[in-house]
Design an enzyme around this catalytic site. Structure first.
Site, mmCIF file in Angstrom:
data_model
loop_
_atom_site.group_PDB
_atom_site.id
_atom_site.type_symbol
_atom_site.label_atom_id
_atom_site.label_comp_id
_atom_site.label_asym_id
_atom_site.label_seq_id
_atom_site.Cartn_x
_atom_site.Cartn_y
_atom_site.Cartn_z
ATOM 1 N N CYS A 143 92.680 89.609 80.136
ATOM 2 C CA CYS A 143 91.620 89.435 81.445
ATOM 3 C C CYS A 143 91.164 90.767 82.109
ATOM 4 O O CYS A 143 92.290 91.124 83.067
ATOM 5 C CB CYS A 143 92.495 88.566 82.497
ATOM 6 S SG CYS A 143 92.718 86.961 81.834
ATOM 7 N N CYS A 178 98.978 85.115 85.969
ATOM 8 C CA CYS A 178 99.612 85.226 84.703
ATOM 9 C C CYS A 178 100.640 86.337 84.722
ATOM 10 O O CYS A 178 100.414 87.530 85.054
ATOM 11 C CB CYS A 178 98.539 85.677 83.829
ATOM 12 S SG CYS A 178 98.904 85.825 82.156
ATOM 13 N N GLN A 225 80.143 78.220 71.080
ATOM 14 C CA GLN A 225 80.655 78.777 72.304
ATOM 15 C C GLN A 225 81.857 78.449 72.802
ATOM 16 O O GLN A 225 81.925 77.016 72.675
ATOM 17 C CB GLN A 225 79.418 78.787 73.265
ATOM 18 C CG GLN A 225 77.960 79.255 72.871
ATOM 19 C CD GLN A 225 78.115 80.941 73.312
ATOM 20 O OE1 GLN A 225 79.206 81.429 73.790
ATOM 21 N NE2 GLN A 225 77.003 81.461 73.137
ATOM 22 N N CYS A 242 74.892 88.497 74.832
ATOM 23 C CA CYS A 242 76.093 88.525 75.230
ATOM 24 C C CYS A 242 76.631 89.921 75.665
ATOM 25 O O CYS A 242 77.799 90.294 75.802
ATOM 26 C CB CYS A 242 77.154 87.861 74.326
ATOM 27 S SG CYS A 242 77.153 88.645 72.712
HETATM 28 N N1 SAH Z 1 72.525 80.816 68.791
HETATM 29 C C1 SAH Z 1 73.674 80.536 68.254
HETATM 30 C C2 SAH Z 1 74.491 81.482 67.368
HETATM 31 C C3 SAH Z 1 74.454 82.917 68.113
HETATM 32 S S1 SAH Z 1 75.654 84.276 67.460
HETATM 33 C C4 SAH Z 1 74.532 79.771 69.273
HETATM 34 O O1 SAH Z 1 74.171 79.873 70.494
HETATM 35 O O2 SAH Z 1 75.370 79.006 68.879
HETATM 36 C C5 SAH Z 1 74.586 85.212 66.593
HETATM 37 C C6 SAH Z 1 74.483 84.649 65.297
HETATM 38 O O3 SAH Z 1 73.495 85.583 64.529
HETATM 39 C C7 SAH Z 1 75.445 84.678 64.324
HETATM 40 O O4 SAH Z 1 75.609 83.131 63.672
HETATM 41 C C8 SAH Z 1 75.160 85.430 62.936
HETATM 42 O O5 SAH Z 1 75.604 85.006 61.926
HETATM 43 C C9 SAH Z 1 73.730 85.618 63.174
HETATM 44 N N2 SAH Z 1 73.169 86.745 62.416
HETATM 45 C C10 SAH Z 1 73.485 88.184 62.508
HETATM 46 N N3 SAH Z 1 72.594 89.063 61.926
HETATM 47 C C11 SAH Z 1 71.652 88.217 61.663
HETATM 48 C C12 SAH Z 1 70.509 88.434 61.010
HETATM 49 N N4 SAH Z 1 70.329 89.867 60.653
HETATM 50 N N5 SAH Z 1 69.643 87.610 60.707
HETATM 51 C C13 SAH Z 1 69.851 86.296 61.048
HETATM 52 N N6 SAH Z 1 71.168 85.961 61.675
HETATM 53 C C14 SAH Z 1 71.984 86.801 62.004
#
Ligand code: SAH
Length: 382
Positions: A15, A6, A214, A339
């Site tokens: 990156c 790149c 994702q 993550c």
């Molecule tokens: N499990 C899903 C999303 C994970 S991202 C997937 O794999 O696609 C993390 C998520 O947690 C986000 O959607 C965010 O809005 C939510 N979140 C953050 N704080 C929270 C809370 N206190 N209670 C419930 N959800 C929450």
């Protein structure tokens, strides 16, 4: 394997591990995770990608006016800054999406649509968001402008589709905020359905412009399959899916569980989750819009029991409030999708001090060439 080459890597900064060959990146990540997490249990071998390039199915391209050449230029935002690094392609992004972004740029010049200049508060186009369904091939193009009037929009869309007939939906979004890569509150579908669908682990999901989904579908399928495997579902279990987003993990789990309850704070994500459940004929899954910890406390107080608690919190990790609620719910197993290994360690410390033992940790490389790593951990009640 292709070589990383790149030209803008240094300026872009996205990156962080580009100085390492891919196999060495995996060793680097493995070592980092082992030193952080091996007090809990052996960290399994990180699952890498066969082809670690062009994995991002969500691409955002920013535009600016190149005064020297008197034409529109495009590129990516430099990490942690507001300046745009000009480039036509990124080694991590879907190639088709990059080509569409270049076409949008060319069309802007031929339609005399100036990119938006935030300092002068002048111009139209801010950025374009392109999402591609990995398994369906459906493509969404979101044109994000600073002003609501889109001159010659019908001809613009026609010209875009002529060049890329594989685009399935085009949306115009107005972002008049200070935030560069954000979507504004107003969206109008110019072509197609206004969303795309994709399949993941045999289930179908609707992806709207603002949905969380994702960005690496190949590795995401592996990650979710591991999470379901760790949950040890036989068809009899009740599952609490916390931080459930648009319901992906919960809906996949519902195929192998008796009942799933998903809790998520974001309203529009919950709406998507309900639609997704219907789309998959999953009638044993429910979604609630609430704070995951508060709701888990409430529902266990009502006498509800869960065999498995799944949690997939944001980078900041979970909270003592949630973890405490999870411990009090006394599930046989917890599956933690993380993550951020640093907050994972902090939360595993809490759970192991409160009656749970870590049985497995499986890292999955969702973001090759960057310093990020995703892990799934299995905890069982002592
Ligand atoms: N499990 C899903 C999303 C994970 S991202 C997937 O794999 O696609 C993390 C998520 O947690 C986000 O959607 C965010 O809005 C939510 N979140 C953050 N704080 C929270 C809370 N206190 N209670 C419930 N959800 C929450």
């Amino acid at each position: 394997m292709r070589e990383y080459n790149c030209k803008v890597s240094k300026r872009c900064g996205g990156c962080q591990l580009s100085y390492l060959r891919y196999p060495d990146q995996l060793i680097y990540k493995q070592n980092q995770l082992s030193s952080l997490l091996s007090d809990f249990c052996t960290v399994d071998e990180i699952i890498g990608m066969k082809n670690p390039f062009n994995y991002r199915n969500k691409v955002q391209t920013a535009f600016y006016w190149d005064y020297k050449r008197q034409r529109t230029a495009s590129g990516v935002y430099q990490s942690n800054s507001k300046s745009i690094v000009p480039t036509d392609k990124c080694m991590l992004e879907d190639e088709k999406a990059d080509k569409i972004a270049v076409t949008v740029r060319k069309l802007c010049d031929s339609f005399k649509l100036r990119p938006y200049d935030i300092k002068k508060d002048y111009g139209f186009l801010r950025h374009v968001l392109i999402r591609r369904g990995f398994n369906t091939g459906e493509i969404m193009v979101v044109i994000v402008s600073a002003t609501p009037v889109f001159p010659s929009k019908n001809n613009f869309v026609k010209a875009l589709l002529k060049e890329h007939p594989e685009i399935t939906t085009v949306i115009h979004n107005v972002n008049d905020t200070e935030l560069n890569l954000a979507l504004g509150a107003r969206s109008k579908t110019l072509y197609g359905k206004g969303y795309i669908t994709d399949t993941l682990c045999g289930c179908t999901f609707r992806i709207s412009p603002e949905s969380f989904y994702q960005v690496n579908p190949v590795q995401c399928e592996i990650l979710y399959s591991k999470a379901i495997e760790f949950a040890g579902l036989t068809g009899k279990e009740t599952v609490f899916d916390s931080y459930c987003g648009t319901g992906t993990i919960g809906i996949i789990a519902s195929k192998k569980a008796k009942q799933v309850l998903g809790v998520e704070l974001n309203k529009s994500a919950v709406r998507d989750a309900v639609t997704n459940a219907r789309l998959n004929g999953a009638d044993n899954v429910w979604f609630v819009c609430d704070d995951a910890g508060e709701y888990l406390d409430y529902i266990t107080g009502e006498g509800e029991r869960f065999d498995v608690v799944i949690l997939d919190p944001p980078r900041a990790g979970s909270t003592v409030k949630f973890l405490n609620a999870a411990v009090n719910a006394r599930p046989k197993r917890m599956v933690y999708v993380s993550c951020n290994p640093v907050t994972l360690k902090r939360d595993l410390d809490y759970l192991t001090e409160n009656g749970y033992a870590v049985k497995k940790i499986q890292p999955v490389d969702m973001f090759p060439f960057t310093s990020h790593t995703e892990c799934v951990a299995l905890l069982c009640k002592n």
